[in-house]
Design a protein around this motif. Structure first.
Motif, PDB file in Angstrom:
ATOM      1  N   GLN A 158       0.840  -1.191   0.000  1.00 50.85           N
ATOM      2  CA  GLN A 158       0.000   0.000   0.000  1.00 50.85           C
ATOM      3  C   GLN A 158       0.881   1.250   0.000  1.00 50.85           C
ATOM      4  O   GLN A 158       1.979   1.251   0.553  1.00 50.85           O
ATOM      5  N   ASP A 160       2.138   4.997   1.081  1.00 52.85           N
ATOM      6  CA  ASP A 160       2.091   5.904   2.212  1.00 52.85           C
ATOM      7  C   ASP A 160       1.434   7.208   1.755  1.00 52.85           C
ATOM      8  O   ASP A 160       1.810   7.788   0.729  1.00 52.85           O
ATOM      9  N   HIS A 161       0.470   7.684   2.517  1.00 55.56           N
ATOM     10  CA  HIS A 161      -0.291   8.853   2.079  1.00 55.56           C
ATOM     11  C   HIS A 161       0.554  10.126   2.033  1.00 55.56           C
ATOM     12  O   HIS A 161       0.351  10.982   1.161  1.00 55.56           O
ATOM     13  N   LEU A 164       2.450   9.984  -1.138  1.00 56.65           N
ATOM     14  CA  LEU A 164       1.558  10.262  -2.262  1.00 56.65           C
ATOM     15  C   LEU A 164       1.313  11.762  -2.381  1.00 56.65           C
ATOM     16  O   LEU A 164       1.368  12.330  -3.485  1.00 56.65           O
ATOM     17  N   LEU A 188      -6.199  -1.048  -3.732  1.00 52.82           N
ATOM     18  CA  LEU A 188      -6.076   0.203  -2.998  1.00 52.82           C
ATOM     19  C   LEU A 188      -7.254   0.392  -2.045  1.00 52.82           C
ATOM     20  O   LEU A 188      -8.405   0.097  -2.375  1.00 52.82           O
ATOM     21  N   LYS A 189      -6.938   0.897  -0.853  1.00 50.79           N
ATOM     22  CA  LYS A 189      -7.980   1.158   0.134  1.00 50.79           C
ATOM     23  C   LYS A 189      -8.807   2.369  -0.284  1.00 50.79           C
ATOM     24  O   LYS A 189      -8.338   3.253  -1.001  1.00 50.79           O
ATOM     25  N   GLU A 191      -9.735   4.921   1.371  1.00 51.68           N
ATOM     26  CA  GLU A 191      -9.182   6.211   1.791  1.00 51.68           C
ATOM     27  C   GLU A 191      -8.050   6.664   0.872  1.00 51.68           C
ATOM     28  O   GLU A 191      -7.832   7.865   0.690  1.00 51.68           O
ATOM     29  N   THR A 192      -7.345   5.711   0.263  1.00 54.00           N
ATOM     30  CA  THR A 192      -6.311   6.067  -0.711  1.00 54.00           C
ATOM     31  C   THR A 192      -6.951   6.596  -1.988  1.00 54.00           C
ATOM     32  O   THR A 192      -6.492   7.603  -2.551  1.00 54.00           O
TER      33      THR A 192
END
Length: 398
Positions: A158, A160-161, A164, A188-189, A191-192
């Motif tokens: 996943q 990292d926000h 991103l 992808l989640k 929230e992503t």
């Protein structure tokens, strides 16, 4: 004679052109050749070894008999465009105009190429996740784009926000995601996805989403990013029939999105292949109209295959990241003493009679550390083939 041209940018972007100017074959070609020369089971390239549903195959034969063998319309046959629009409404609740918001392409690869060429210009930035499907980097090189990547981290791969957020700037023209993801099998989640939409608005970027594995998710339904609030008006969605219907050689893909984007993409696409696959277009339309049981069954069958191969890899001593969808499973060869995935991939056919692809083939050299010992195995094969591969891999522990 030295041959100069755009091929150099393309090959360099795809990491096939060395500092010495030597052009290397793709890792897929190399590993497939190794499988052929050693007689090893080829779990490298992601293509099925079983035909698709009989209704779809028969529809292609019928279309040929019915004379659908000449150029189709540039945007695709109406029967397929209508089927794609109906599919988007049926599965995702998306109202798509079949006449203006759908474009049929020569597979998802042409859709990606035409989309990126149409919607970017020299010096623009293309943001992708990393590892990335090699075609993305090749297209970026061809069109003189700056390719910015966001690493996929951890067992579940996943982003990292914060990383991103740092990658997407006012210079970003396209945020390109692949969901479900090749090569890692991650999803992808939500929230992503929501963050990607937020960043696209904040920086006036276009979202391009590659969803060829949309019906091949294992424990949760696919959520297209374009269904999220604020996403449709700046999202180009790409998919194809090859993975869903085991017809990868037919090369029938499509683009859906706002009319202005689709018309711009068509302006480029019509000078790439012009058109393709006339008799296969109505056949894929039949596939898109199959009952829900077909789509659920295809995903369940593939999940069972992923579990079969994953169990075999774990028994052999690999550390396995169980996929959430797609065709591939990632296995770490470090517990078996391999620190170099490329070396492991070249040795495996001789040690166990199985071919895989090093995950580092999808990662730029400077970023390969976290992926250095990981291999990608394809499980989109017959169960008996996977059982044989698992048995042969088990010999590694003896």
């Amino acid at each position: 004679m030295t041959v100069h041209g755009a091929w150099e940018r393309t090959a360099r972007g795809a990491m096939l052109l060395g500092a010495d100017g030597e052009l290397r074959p793709t890792i897929f070609a190399e590993m497939s050749a190794l499988a052929a020369s050693t007689g090893a089971i080829n779990l490298g390239q992601g293509f099925p070894d079983e035909d698709g549903p009989p209704e779809v195959l028969e529809a292609a034969r019928q279309a040929i008999s019915d004379g659908i063998n000449q150029y189709p319309p540039g945007i695709g046959l109406p029967v397929l465009r209508n089927a794609i629009a109906a599919h988007q409404k049926r599965f995702y609740g998306l109202p798509v105009d079949a006449d203006h918001e759908v474009l049929v392409t020569a597979g998802a690869t042409e859709a990606l190429t035409a989309t990126i060429l149409a919607l970017t210009d020299d010096g623009d930035e293309l943001v992708t996740l990393e590892p990335f499907y090699d075609s993305y980097a090749a297209i970026a090189g061809l069109n003189r784009l700056k390719h910015v990547t966001v690493p996929l981290r951890g067992e579940h791969f996943q982003p990292d926000h914060d990383e991103l957020r740092a990658a997407v700037t006012d210079r970003t023209r396209i945020i390109l995601i692949n969901d479900p993801h090749n090569p890692t099998g991650s999803i992808l989640k939500r929230e992503t996805l929501e963050l990607i939409v937020e960043l696209a608005h904040q920086h006036d970027a276009i979202i391009v989403t590659d969803e060829v594995y949309e019906h091949l998710t294992f424990d949760e339904p696919h959520v297209p990013i374009t269904t999220l609030p604020g996403a449709w008006e700046r999202t180009v969605t790409i998919s194809s029939g090859g993975k869903t219907f085991n017809t990868t050689g037919w090369k029938i893909g499509w683009v859906t999105g706002p009319r202005d984007y689709v018309e711009a993409i068509l302006a480029v696409k019509q000078y790439l292949t012009f058109v393709n696959g006339a008799p296969f277009q109505p056949a894929i339309a039949v596939g898109l109209g199959l009952p829900d049981s077909y789509f659920a069954g295809a995903a369940a069958a593939l999940k069972a295959k992923s579990e079969l191969l994953s169990a075999g890899l774990e028994k052999a001593g690999f550390t396995v990241s169980r996929p959430q969808g797609g065709y591939f499973v990632i296995a770490d060869a470090a517990p078996l003493g391999f620190t170099d995935a490329e070396a492991a991939a070249r040795e495996l056919p001789h040690l166990a009679g199985v071919v895989a692809i090093p995950l580092t083939a999808f990662v730029r050299p400077e970023n390969r550390g976290p992926y250095a010992s990981k291999l990608r195995f394809a499980f989109c094969k017959r169960a008996d083939v996977l059982e044989r591969a698992a048995a042969q891999l088990a010999e590694l522990r003896r």
